[in-house]
Design a protein around this motif. Sequence first.
Motif, short mmCIF file in Angstrom:
data_model
loop_
_atom_site.label_atom_id
_atom_site.label_comp_id
_atom_site.label_asym_id
_atom_site.label_seq_id
_atom_site.Cartn_x
_atom_site.Cartn_y
_atom_site.Cartn_z
N MET A 171 0.97 -1.17 0.03
CA MET A 171 0.24 0.13 0.01
C MET A 171 0.95 1.08 0.02
N ASP A 172 0.55 2.17 -1.04
CA ASP A 172 1.23 3.31 -0.82
C ASP A 172 0.86 4.37 0.02
N PRO A 173 1.45 4.76 1.10
CA PRO A 173 0.80 5.53 2.17
C PRO A 173 0.32 6.86 1.64
N SER A 174 0.96 7.38 0.49
CA SER A 174 0.32 8.62 0.01
C SER A 174 -1.14 8.46 -0.39
N THR A 175 -1.61 7.37 -0.58
CA THR A 175 -3.09 7.13 -1.26
C THR A 175 -4.19 7.00 -0.34
N TRP A 176 -3.96 7.48 1.15
CA TRP A 176 -4.86 7.54 2.09
C TRP A 176 -6.27 8.03 1.77
N GLN A 177 -7.42 7.40 1.89
CA GLN A 177 -8.69 8.09 1.98
C GLN A 177 -9.21 7.95 3.06
N ARG A 178 -10.34 8.90 3.38
CA ARG A 178 -11.18 8.94 4.53
C ARG A 178 -11.94 7.73 4.47
N PRO A 179 -12.02 6.91 5.76
CA PRO A 179 -12.91 5.77 5.95
C PRO A 179 -14.30 6.24 5.81
N GLY A 180 -15.37 5.63 5.19
CA GLY A 180 -16.69 5.85 5.02
C GLY A 180 -17.47 5.37 6.16
N LEU A 181 -18.75 5.25 6.02
CA LEU A 181 -19.78 5.01 7.30
C LEU A 181 -19.51 3.71 7.46
N ARG A 182 -19.16 2.80 6.45
CA ARG A 182 -19.17 1.05 6.92
C ARG A 182 -17.84 0.93 7.61
N ALA A 183 -16.99 1.92 7.49
CA ALA A 183 -15.45 1.79 8.01
C ALA A 183 -15.79 2.33 9.51
N ALA A 184 -16.69 3.23 9.83
CA ALA A 184 -17.01 3.67 11.18
C ALA A 184 -17.81 2.64 11.94
N LEU A 185 -18.58 1.79 11.28
CA LEU A 185 -19.50 0.88 12.03
C LEU A 185 -18.27 -0.33 12.26
N LEU A 186 -17.33 -0.61 11.33
CA LEU A 186 -16.40 -1.63 11.59
C LEU A 186 -15.47 -1.24 12.92
N TYR A 187 -15.04 0.21 12.67
CA TYR A 187 -14.35 0.53 14.05
C TYR A 187 -15.13 0.20 15.19
N GLY A 238 -4.28 -7.02 8.00
CA GLY A 238 -3.92 -5.92 7.08
C GLY A 238 -5.39 -5.50 6.71
N PRO A 239 -6.15 -6.41 6.09
CA PRO A 239 -7.47 -5.79 5.30
C PRO A 239 -8.29 -4.67 6.44
N VAL A 240 -8.31 -5.24 7.57
CA VAL A 240 -9.15 -4.54 8.67
C VAL A 240 -8.40 -3.29 8.83
N VAL A 241 -7.32 -3.25 9.21
CA VAL A 241 -6.48 -1.88 9.53
C VAL A 241 -6.68 -0.97 8.28
N ARG A 242 -6.69 -1.36 7.05
CA ARG A 242 -6.68 -0.70 5.94
C ARG A 242 -8.08 0.05 6.08
N ARG A 243 -9.04 -0.79 6.16
CA ARG A 243 -10.33 -0.18 6.23
C ARG A 243 -10.78 0.95 7.20
N LEU A 244 -10.01 0.80 8.44
CA LEU A 244 -10.22 1.63 9.61
C LEU A 244 -9.33 2.79 9.21
N GLY A 245 -8.70 2.91 8.13
CA GLY A 245 -7.90 4.12 7.84
C GLY A 245 -6.65 4.23 8.43
N PHE A 246 -6.01 3.30 9.09
CA PHE A 246 -4.78 3.27 9.68
C PHE A 246 -3.67 3.62 8.55
N ILE A 247 -2.64 3.98 9.03
CA ILE A 247 -1.76 4.63 8.01
C ILE A 247 -0.28 3.89 8.16
N PRO A 248 0.24 3.27 7.13
CA PRO A 248 1.74 2.38 7.17
C PRO A 248 2.90 3.31 7.27
N VAL A 249 3.56 2.83 8.35
CA VAL A 249 4.73 3.39 8.30
C VAL A 249 5.76 2.44 7.83
#
Length: 255
Positions: free
Chosen positions: A1-17, A92-103
């Motif tokens: 995953m390219d860290p610079s391609t971060w996108q704000r999580p949507g409603l489904r991600a908020a529910l998942l969180y 990995g797939p979960v934290v991506r959906r939650l909007g976490f940022i890879p270092v």
Amino acid sequence: MDPSTWQRPGLRAALLYAVAAGLLGSLVSVVSRLELTRRAVPTAQLPDGPLIVVANHTSFADGILLALVGRRLGRSLRLMATGGVFRSALVGPVVRRLGFIPVLRGTDAAAGSLDAAATALAAGEAVGLFPEGRITRHPQHWPERSKTGAVRLALRSGAPVVPVALVGAQQVVGKTGIIARLLRNTVLRPRVRVAVGEPIDVRRLAGVTDDHPVDEATVRRVADEVMTALVSQVAELRGVPAPHPAGVPAEELSA
């Protein structure tokens, strides 16, 4: 995953969180006691809008604990986590959906992590990170001297920094004997004490009021000042003075 391609999580991600926080909160309560001992933030809640939350790092459990603290204080933190977490087939797939940022430390894409975090802050998110950059190697678990990434991010975005001290997390999950320790903790739950400090205006500390570049000496000075605030909270919770107010310097740590 390219860290610079971060996108704000949507409603489904908020529910998942919310679901993930509920499940993990229940599991954490089985093996520890998470206690918010002191909250210096206004109205006992984290401020709205772009925010950087920094914490000391003593355990593999710190990311989960910090995320749970954020939820208790009204914010869903977008944590900056090592690339290995994102490579996990399960997590990995979960934290991506939650909007976490890879270092991605030690790679050409490492700078993109701050770009992604800046994008998240521009969207009004709260970003959580560990300024030491790794679990402390001090034998008594005192915080190390910080890297400068959190301050650079605050100078770039104008977001305030809130220091959060975690004391006792290493008793929840250590570097070795993880399963045995967790099983023991179901009987003797260790206490994890948390102190939340006042928001810090990093631009004010640096003496800047615009987007002009800040020299490296100022960045380093302000990073030490922010870390001093965090270390003082750790010392207050532990009830003993810190050996190094701004964090343990590298030359006093084992390789």
